[in-house]
Design a protein around this motif. Structure first.
Motif, PDB file in Angstrom:
ATOM      1  N   ILE A  45       0.842  -1.198   0.000  1.00  0.00           N
ATOM      2  CA  ILE A  45       0.000   0.000   0.000  1.00  0.00           C
ATOM      3  C   ILE A  45       0.879   1.252   0.000  1.00  0.00           C
ATOM      4  O   ILE A  45       0.640   2.202  -0.759  1.00  0.00           O
ATOM      5  CB  ILE A  45      -0.921   0.013   1.238  1.00  0.00           C
ATOM      6  N   GLU A  46       1.901   1.240   0.832  1.00  0.00           N
ATOM      7  CA  GLU A  46       2.798   2.389   0.918  1.00  0.00           C
ATOM      8  C   GLU A  46       3.501   2.619  -0.417  1.00  0.00           C
ATOM      9  O   GLU A  46       3.583   3.754  -0.907  1.00  0.00           O
ATOM     10  CB  GLU A  46       3.825   2.151   2.034  1.00  0.00           C
ATOM     11  N   THR A  47       3.994   1.562  -1.018  1.00  0.00           N
ATOM     12  CA  THR A  47       4.692   1.678  -2.302  1.00  0.00           C
ATOM     13  C   THR A  47       3.778   2.213  -3.388  1.00  0.00           C
ATOM     14  O   THR A  47       4.175   3.060  -4.199  1.00  0.00           O
ATOM     15  CB  THR A  47       5.251   0.302  -2.719  1.00  0.00           C
ATOM     16  N   ALA A  48       2.534   1.752  -3.399  1.00  0.00           N
ATOM     17  CA  ALA A  48       1.572   2.216  -4.394  1.00  0.00           C
ATOM     18  C   ALA A  48       1.300   3.713  -4.235  1.00  0.00           C
ATOM     19  O   ALA A  48       1.173   4.441  -5.235  1.00  0.00           O
ATOM     20  CB  ALA A  48       0.275   1.421  -4.278  1.00  0.00           C
ATOM     21  N   LEU A  49       1.230   4.169  -3.005  1.00  0.00           N
ATOM     22  CA  LEU A  49       0.997   5.591  -2.766  1.00  0.00           C
ATOM     23  C   LEU A  49       2.169   6.438  -3.251  1.00  0.00           C
ATOM     24  O   LEU A  49       1.967   7.519  -3.820  1.00  0.00           O
ATOM     25  CB  LEU A  49       0.758   5.834  -1.272  1.00  0.00           C
ATOM     26  N   TYR A  50       3.389   5.954  -3.049  1.00  0.00           N
ATOM     27  CA  TYR A  50       4.555   6.695  -3.530  1.00  0.00           C
ATOM     28  C   TYR A  50       4.552   6.780  -5.058  1.00  0.00           C
ATOM     29  O   TYR A  50       4.851   7.830  -5.642  1.00  0.00           O
ATOM     30  CB  TYR A  50       5.846   6.034  -3.056  1.00  0.00           C
ATOM     31  N   ALA A  53       2.000   9.280  -6.243  1.00  0.00           N
ATOM     32  CA  ALA A  53       2.380  10.671  -5.987  1.00  0.00           C
ATOM     33  C   ALA A  53       3.694  11.062  -6.663  1.00  0.00           C
ATOM     34  O   ALA A  53       4.082  12.234  -6.631  1.00  0.00           O
ATOM     35  CB  ALA A  53       2.496  10.907  -4.483  1.00  0.00           C
ATOM     36  N   GLY A  54       4.397  10.092  -7.262  1.00  0.00           N
ATOM     37  CA  GLY A  54       5.668  10.383  -7.902  1.00  0.00           C
ATOM     38  C   GLY A  54       6.776  10.690  -6.922  1.00  0.00           C
ATOM     39  O   GLY A  54       7.642  11.542  -7.168  1.00  0.00           O
ATOM     40  N   VAL A  55       6.755  10.015  -5.780  1.00  0.00           N
ATOM     41  CA  VAL A  55       7.733  10.251  -4.714  1.00  0.00           C
ATOM     42  C   VAL A  55       8.770   9.144  -4.692  1.00  0.00           C
ATOM     43  O   VAL A  55       8.429   7.955  -4.790  1.00  0.00           O
ATOM     44  CB  VAL A  55       7.032  10.326  -3.342  1.00  0.00           C
ATOM     45  N   ASP A  56      10.043   9.528  -4.573  1.00  0.00           N
ATOM     46  CA  ASP A  56      11.121   8.569  -4.391  1.00  0.00           C
ATOM     47  C   ASP A  56      11.378   8.427  -2.894  1.00  0.00           C
ATOM     48  O   ASP A  56      11.961   9.322  -2.276  1.00  0.00           O
ATOM     49  CB  ASP A  56      12.384   9.048  -5.110  1.00  0.00           C
ATOM     50  N   PRO A  57      10.961   7.325  -2.281  1.00  0.00           N
ATOM     51  CA  PRO A  57      11.086   7.205  -0.821  1.00  0.00           C
ATOM     52  C   PRO A  57      12.526   7.116  -0.331  1.00  0.00           C
ATOM     53  O   PRO A  57      12.782   7.327   0.858  1.00  0.00           O
ATOM     54  CB  PRO A  57      10.318   5.913  -0.506  1.00  0.00           C
ATOM     55  N   SER A  58      13.455   6.827  -1.204  1.00  0.00           N
ATOM     56  CA  SER A  58      14.852   6.699  -0.788  1.00  0.00           C
ATOM     57  C   SER A  58      15.591   8.032  -0.807  1.00  0.00           C
ATOM     58  O   SER A  58      16.705   8.135  -0.296  1.00  0.00           O
ATOM     59  CB  SER A  58      15.579   5.709  -1.693  1.00  0.00           C
ATOM     60  N   ALA A  59      14.982   9.058  -1.405  1.00  0.00           N
ATOM     61  CA  ALA A  59      15.631  10.368  -1.511  1.00  0.00           C
ATOM     62  C   ALA A  59      15.298  11.202  -0.284  1.00  0.00           C
ATOM     63  O   ALA A  59      14.141  11.564  -0.062  1.00  0.00           O
ATOM     64  CB  ALA A  59      15.175  11.079  -2.779  1.00  0.00           C
ATOM     65  N   GLU A  60      16.327  11.508   0.518  1.00  0.00           N
ATOM     66  CA  GLU A  60      16.098  12.322   1.711  1.00  0.00           C
ATOM     67  C   GLU A  60      16.254  13.803   1.387  1.00  0.00           C
ATOM     68  O   GLU A  60      16.744  14.185   0.325  1.00  0.00           O
ATOM     69  CB  GLU A  60      17.044  11.900   2.827  1.00  0.00           C
ATOM     70  N   ASN A 169      12.679  12.339   4.795  1.00  0.00           N
ATOM     71  CA  ASN A 169      11.836  12.646   3.644  1.00  0.00           C
ATOM     72  C   ASN A 169      10.424  12.956   4.164  1.00  0.00           C
ATOM     73  O   ASN A 169       9.769  12.085   4.738  1.00  0.00           O
ATOM     74  CB  ASN A 169      11.807  11.457   2.681  1.00  0.00           C
ATOM     75  N   PHE A 170       9.969  14.186   3.983  1.00  0.00           N
ATOM     76  CA  PHE A 170       8.666  14.592   4.523  1.00  0.00           C
ATOM     77  C   PHE A 170       7.544  13.716   4.002  1.00  0.00           C
ATOM     78  O   PHE A 170       6.627  13.354   4.746  1.00  0.00           O
ATOM     79  CB  PHE A 170       8.391  16.058   4.182  1.00  0.00           C
ATOM     80  N   TRP A 171       7.574  13.359   2.725  1.00  0.00           N
ATOM     81  CA  TRP A 171       6.479  12.588   2.136  1.00  0.00           C
ATOM     82  C   TRP A 171       6.426  11.180   2.721  1.00  0.00           C
ATOM     83  O   TRP A 171       5.334  10.650   2.959  1.00  0.00           O
ATOM     84  CB  TRP A 171       6.628  12.532   0.625  1.00  0.00           C
ATOM     85  N   VAL A 172       7.569  10.602   2.992  1.00  0.00           N
ATOM     86  CA  VAL A 172       7.609   9.272   3.618  1.00  0.00           C
ATOM     87  C   VAL A 172       7.115   9.367   5.060  1.00  0.00           C
ATOM     88  O   VAL A 172       6.299   8.543   5.511  1.00  0.00           O
ATOM     89  CB  VAL A 172       9.038   8.687   3.574  1.00  0.00           C
ATOM     90  N   ASP A 173       7.602  10.368   5.785  1.00  0.00           N
ATOM     91  CA  ASP A 173       7.162  10.544   7.171  1.00  0.00           C
ATOM     92  C   ASP A 173       5.658  10.758   7.235  1.00  0.00           C
ATOM     93  O   ASP A 173       4.963  10.143   8.061  1.00  0.00           O
ATOM     94  CB  ASP A 173       7.882  11.740   7.801  1.00  0.00           C
ATOM     95  N   LEU A 174       5.144  11.626   6.377  1.00  0.00           N
ATOM     96  CA  LEU A 174       3.712  11.926   6.368  1.00  0.00           C
ATOM     97  C   LEU A 174       2.887  10.680   6.078  1.00  0.00           C
ATOM     98  O   LEU A 174       1.873  10.412   6.739  1.00  0.00           O
ATOM     99  CB  LEU A 174       3.423  13.000   5.314  1.00  0.00           C
TER     100      LEU A 174
END
Length: 602
Positions: A45-50, A53-60, A169-174
């Protein structure tokens, strides 16, 4: 104070700490990604949301990038909520056919919910549609709470990391905070509240017959609305009969759960948590009080775990708990003592088996003085605007306690995230003061606290008092501000001071008695809310970035231990001293002088 008034706060604190310990352990695993829930169960679910949204969860992010993301995301939230409020008459899920809010009221409400303030100067059950309640207000209850937690996690990373250029990463934290912490807890609390009788439906409002029929007369009017008069010029009266009452319906429990858990405070009903459909039983009331403070308490333990020294978290939690207990004692004892003017009228205000005694004006008879006092302290110690009793009806010293708690920055547990990062700012100030005493560069959690950090601390500490005192001054010096006062004198001043204190500190509760649904108050309070929230978040993130870039130094014989009783006392002293120096003159003009007038028999 009687035994009941001592037992209930004690029980509340014990249950709160007992629940905060496992929650703190779980939250640490969520924010650092080590939890089984994060790694395996909900990862798809988390991966699908990223991806969506076009978010790279590994980029801090650097602190500046993180702050920009926070500001942009919340500014977008203001536009979204404003749009719902202005367009709800054309949107679905509006069975009562409510029209749009006025522009100034919609502007105020949008900023209010985005900043986690939830200041409500309107009657929700007669103003806001179901869709707006759910898709705009309740959604922002989640997102504003998640924003506060994300910011404090970024600050904790600043202490925990060394020679690092990023703070997360704000988007990952959020996403993780919303998905793994707020949503599951809110679901459980909502189900508990439903089991206690809190409403959760999508029905239209229902008309039910009253037990007693009331007849009354009103002037008759013609088709144009003009009064009809008889031959002698007297108004013609028409008999009316009131034999039914309209009962509000709606998805209440889902909003109630996150309003408490996220220390938001916006009620589905105007009576807020005093309404029996929001708060039907003593157990539901206890659950709501725990929900307000359990995440702020747990975050203290998260802090200790993430910096690698649990004692640091225990020290902060101890300081908060001591201050909370003292505030409960002050609030409950003030209200239990009642008004001394009644004694001269031979009114017995002592508690007994036949009566609760004390000052019961404006309180829920279902809960009494003890639970009302705990609730008042909890909601103002946290940045939660929920109310169980009318603050305007408190004794002067009973009103002094919640006002002071707000003005101390709501760092005694405080809002989710905002309470802890506010307290950590005071911790930096405390070690700086200690360093000045001995002529040594202050240190905290292995990081030297230098001029840049102290400049940011000064901004974070002084900005809110500036907003409060300047706003209150404008309120009492302008005709538009004074026009809203219904109780002239020190009480009216307290109402204005409380309004700006509540707005700038993102609390959202009101002293009542002040008419604030006007363009003047909607605009000025909205400004106070926005800068009170994000004017503090930006320097906090700047501190996080600066600390993360520093090397971690080892403790020496000259290092101030920040995990023992001495530091707890120093931290509490710093909080109280700063609050006293800043607000005592204003408080003296409001609740203090009102108390002196009361005891003088006037």
């Amino acid at each position: 104070m009687n035994f009941n008034n001592l037992f209930q706060p004690g029980l509340f604190i014990v249950v709160l700490i007992a629940l905060a310990i496992p929650l703190g352990r779980y939250m640490t695993g969520v924010v650092d990604g080590s939890s089984v829930v994060v790694r395996r169960i909900a990862r798809p679910i988390e991966t699908a949301l990223y991806k969506l949204a076009g978010v790279d969860p590994s980029a801090e992010m650097s602190w500046k990038h993180y702050a920009l993301a926070v500001l942009a995301f919340n500014a977008l939230g203001v536009f979204a909520v404003y749009g719902f409020l202005r367009l709800q008459q054309w949107l679905p899920a509006n069975p009562q056919g409510f029209g749009p809010m006025t522009p100034d009221a919609a502007f105020n409400t949008a900023i209010s919910f985005v900043t986690n303030t939830n200041w409500q100067d309107y009657t929700p059950e007669t103003t806001v549609s179901y869709l707006t309640q759910m898709a705009a207000l309740t959604v922002q209850n989640f997102l504003s709470a998640a924003t506060g937690i994300a910011v404090v996690i970024a600050l904790i990373r600043g202490f925990a990391r060394h020679t690092a250029a990023t703070i997360g990463n704000f988007w990952v934290d959020l996403t993780r905070i919303t998905l793994y912490i707020l949503a599951p807890l809110a679901t459980v609390i909502a189900l508990v509240l439903i089991s206690q009788g809190v409403l959760q439906n999508f029905k239209s409002y229902e008309d039910v017959p009253t037990l007693q029929v009331t007849t009354y007369q009103t002037p008759k009017t013609d088709a144009q609305g003009n009064p009809v008069k008889d031959a002698k010029g007297n108004p013609v009266m028409v008999d009316n009969k009131a034999d039914k009452q309209t009962i509000s319906m709606g998805p209440v429990a889902s909003q109630e759960a996150i309003k408490m858990l996220g220390t938001n405070g916006g009620g589905f009903f105007n009576a807020n948590s005093a309404h029996p459909y929001e708060n039907p039983t003593p157990f539901a009331n206890f659950v709501q009080m725990i929900a307000m403070l359990v995440i702020p308490a747990a975050l203290c333990l998260v802090f200790g775990r993430m910096v690698g020294d649990k004692r640091q978290g225990y020290a902060v939690l101890a300081a908060m708990t001591i201050a909370f207990a003292v505030a409960c004692w002050g609030e409950i004892s003030s209200e239990q003592s009642g008004n001394p003017l009644y004694a001269s009228l031979h009114v017995d205000q002592t508690a007994s088996s036949a009566q609760t005694g004390g000052n019961m004006e404006g309180k829920e008879t279902r809960f009494g003085i003890a639970q009302s006092g705990i609730f008042t302290v909890a909601t103002t110690a946290a940045s939660c605007g929920a109310v169980l009793n009318t603050h305007d009806s408190l004794t002067p010293m009973g009103g002094f306690v919640p006002l002071l708690l707000i003005e101390l920055g709501e760092v005694i547990f405080g809002g989710v995230g905002s309470g802890l990062y506010g307290m950590l700012v005071f911790a930096l100030l405390a070690v700086f003061v200690a360093g000045l005493m001995i002529g040594r560069t202050p240190e905290y959690i292995g990081k030297k606290i230098e001029s840049y950090e102290m400049k940011m601390v000064s901004i974070a500490v002084l900005l809110t008092p500036l907003l409060v005192l300047v706003g209150a001054s404008i309120g009492v010096l302008t005709a538009a501000g004074v026009a809203g006062v219904s109780n002239p004198g020190p009480h009216g001043f307290s109402e204005i001071l409380y309004a700006y204190s509540s707005a700038a500190n993102n609390n959202g509760s009101a002293f009542a008695g002040l008419s604030v649904n006007t363009p003047f108050y909607n605009s000025t309070l909205a400004i106070a809310m926005w800068f009170g929230r994000f004017g503090s978040i930006v320097p906090v993130l700047a501190i996080a970035g600066s600390l993360a870039a520093k090397k971690r130094i080892s403790a020496t014989a000259g290092t101030l231990p920040t995990h023992g009783p001495l530091f707890v006392v120093l931290l509490l002293g710093t909080v109280v001293l700063v609050g006293a120096l800043t607000y005592v003159p204003a408080l003296a003009l409001g609740p203090v002088v009102e108390h002196l007038i009361m005891v003088a028999g006037h």
